[in-house]
Motif scaffolding. Structure first.
Motif, PDB file in Angstrom:
ATOM      1  N   SER A  36       8.948 -88.458-102.561  1.00 15.53           N
ATOM      2  CA  SER A  36       8.517 -88.981-101.255  1.00 15.53           C
ATOM      3  C   SER A  36       7.985 -87.868-100.365  1.00 15.53           C
ATOM      4  CB  SER A  36       9.703 -89.683-100.579  1.00 15.53           C
ATOM      5  OG  SER A  36       9.330 -90.146 -99.307  1.00 15.53           O
ATOM      6  N   GLU A  37       8.677 -86.718-100.356  1.00 13.41           N
ATOM      7  CA  GLU A  37       8.213 -85.577 -99.557  1.00 13.41           C
ATOM      8  C   GLU A  37       6.871 -85.064-100.074  1.00 13.41           C
ATOM      9  OE1 GLU A  37      11.235 -82.662 -99.649  1.00 13.41           O
ATOM     10  OE2 GLU A  37      12.631 -83.763 -98.325  1.00 13.41           O
ATOM     11  N   ASN A  38       6.727 -85.018-101.393  1.00  9.42           N
ATOM     12  CA  ASN A  38       5.467 -84.544-101.978  1.00  9.42           C
ATOM     13  C   ASN A  38       4.306 -85.469-101.592  1.00  9.42           C
ATOM     14  OD1 ASN A  38       3.933 -82.834-103.879  1.00  9.42           O
ATOM     15  ND2 ASN A  38       3.735 -84.755-105.017  1.00  9.42           N
ATOM     16  N   LYS A  39       4.553 -86.780-101.608  1.00  8.48           N
ATOM     17  CA  LYS A  39       3.500 -87.733-101.227  1.00  8.48           C
ATOM     18  C   LYS A  39       3.134 -87.578 -99.755  1.00  8.48           C
ATOM     19  CE  LYS A  39       2.267 -92.637-101.369  1.00  8.48           C
ATOM     20  NZ  LYS A  39       1.730 -92.634-100.000  1.00  8.48           N
ATOM     21  N   SER A  40       4.161 -87.332 -98.924  1.00  3.10           N
ATOM     22  CA  SER A  40       3.896 -87.149 -97.497  1.00  3.10           C
ATOM     23  C   SER A  40       3.067 -85.890 -97.244  1.00  3.10           C
ATOM     24  CB  SER A  40       5.228 -87.075 -96.743  1.00  3.10           C
ATOM     25  OG  SER A  40       5.002 -86.841 -95.367  1.00  3.10           O
ATOM     26  N   ASP A  43      -0.533 -86.473 -98.398  1.00  6.56           N
ATOM     27  CA  ASP A  43      -1.281 -87.283 -97.425  1.00  6.56           C
ATOM     28  C   ASP A  43      -1.675 -86.448 -96.210  1.00  6.56           C
ATOM     29  OD1 ASP A  43      -1.012 -89.431 -99.093  1.00  6.56           O
ATOM     30  OD2 ASP A  43       0.726 -90.282 -98.028  1.00  6.56           O
ATOM     31  N   GLU A  44      -0.767 -85.571 -95.766  1.00 10.03           N
ATOM     32  CA  GLU A  44      -1.063 -84.710 -94.616  1.00 10.03           C
ATOM     33  C   GLU A  44      -2.178 -83.724 -94.945  1.00 10.03           C
ATOM     34  OE1 GLU A  44       1.281 -81.549 -91.694  1.00 10.03           O
ATOM     35  OE2 GLU A  44       2.399 -82.803 -93.118  1.00 10.03           O
ATOM     36  N   LYS A  49      -7.974 -82.071 -94.547  1.00 14.87           N
ATOM     37  CA  LYS A  49      -9.273 -81.830 -95.170  1.00 14.87           C
ATOM     38  C   LYS A  49     -10.333 -82.736 -94.581  1.00 14.87           C
ATOM     39  CE  LYS A  49      -7.730 -80.077 -99.680  1.00 14.87           C
ATOM     40  NZ  LYS A  49      -7.715 -80.347-101.139  1.00 14.87           N
ATOM     41  N   ASN A  50     -10.011 -83.986 -94.388  1.00 14.06           N
ATOM     42  CA  ASN A  50     -10.988 -84.923 -93.826  1.00 14.06           C
ATOM     43  C   ASN A  50     -11.313 -84.592 -92.379  1.00 14.06           C
ATOM     44  OD1 ASN A  50     -11.061 -86.360 -96.226  1.00 14.06           O
ATOM     45  ND2 ASN A  50      -9.372 -87.715 -95.611  1.00 14.06           N
TER      46      ASN A  50
END
Length: 313
Positions: A36-40, A43-44, A49-50
């Protein structure tokens, strides 16, 4: 089994099943929490980057400067090949050949070249001295080539403006442009005004002009009856050649061997930094490419671009 221990079964009464089950559950919860931390974090990172898509983008501009230069005599846009946007695409060569003109200025003189009214005042020794002082054909050729080159520089140089433009969406820090012209093009800066006409080869006093000086004083009979006075007059009437200037070394005016560099501390997007007062002269016909190397702190390595360029006669 008693003599040498080997892998075997574990007695059920020595294995704590509940403790092992609890450890497995704890490890499973840790794996889920880390995923879950890795996915967060992923996403950050993607969001950053965007968000940071703004970046500089450097371009080169090479245009003909149609305005009059500060000296008023070293800008000849008619020798530029340009498009409707005044972008420079090439140069025209000014064909010059002064050799025959120079040869006529240094031709030998005979008694037949004197007019009838000057013939009585001609002195044969002066004619011989003058003819013997004339430079060789090779010396005249060298002088004529230098003179042709000088005329080409001063009468056909094109004043251009070299631009470093940021067409991106962010500031370019420590932006620079290194533009390298082909060897067929000579590059000058404002030192072009220091170029002086090549010095003509020396020659003796023109005997025809000396005879004309003597005639001017023919009203004095005593002057022509006294050889001592006549000899003294000959020395006084020696004509002084007009002052001619020596040409400076062409390489002193080159901008680092046909390379022009533009540096800009900060180049705001949509802005352009220009270097004008650059003068170009076409020397050798052909099709070439101008190499442009663009760099700033935001680039990992220089961006190299090429501009098609033509020199025509």
């Amino acid at each position: 089994m008693d003599r040498k221990k080997r892998p075997g079964w574990i007695r059920a009464n020595s294995f704590d099943i509940e403790e092992s089950h609890a450890q497995l559950l704890e490890l499973n919860r840790k794996i889920q929490r880390l995923e879950s931390e890795n996915k967060s974090l992923q996403d950050e990172l993607n969001a950053c980057k965007n968000k940071n898509t703004r970046e500089p983008s450097l371009e080169t501009t090479l245009t003909v400067d149609m305005s009059n230069d500060v000296f008023g005599r070293f800008s000849h846009p008619e020798y530029a090949i340009q498009d409707e946007n005044m972008s420079l695409n090439g140069l025209k060569i000014l064909n010059v050949s002064k050799f025959n003109t120079v040869k006529r200025q240094y031709r030998k003189i005979t008694i037949n070249d004197f007019s009838k009214d000057l013939t009585p005042f001609a002195i044969e020794s002066e004619i011989d001295d003058y003819n013997n002082s004339l430079p060789t054909n090779e010396e005249l050729r060298i002088y004529a080539d230098k003179l042709d080159h000088y005329i080409q520089i001063t009468k056909s140089c094109v004043r251009v403006e070299i631009g470093l433009q940021n067409v991106g969406t962010a500031i370019a820090n420590s932006a620079s442009l290194v533009i390298q012209f082909p060897d067929s093009v000579e590059v000058y800066n404002n030192n072009i005004i220091d170029l002086l006409e090549p010095e003509a080869p020396e020659k003796g006093n023109n005997p025809i002009e000396l005879a004309a000086k003597r005639k001017k004083y023919q009203s004095s009979n005593m002057l022509y009856n006294n050889p001592n006075i006549l000899n003294g007059l000959t020395e006084k009437l020696n004509l002084v050649n007009p002052l001619l200037y020596a040409i400076e070394d062409i390489e002193d005016c080159l901008i680092n061997s046909n390379i022009v560099e533009i540096n800009c501390d900060k180049l705001i997007h949509s802005y352009i930094s220009c270097k004008n007062d650059v003068y170009l002269v076409g020397r050798k016909p052909g099709k070439y490419k101008i190499k442009c190397s663009l760099m700033c702190e935001e680039y990992e390595k220089p961006v190299v671009k090429y501009i098609d360029f033509e020199v025509v006669e």
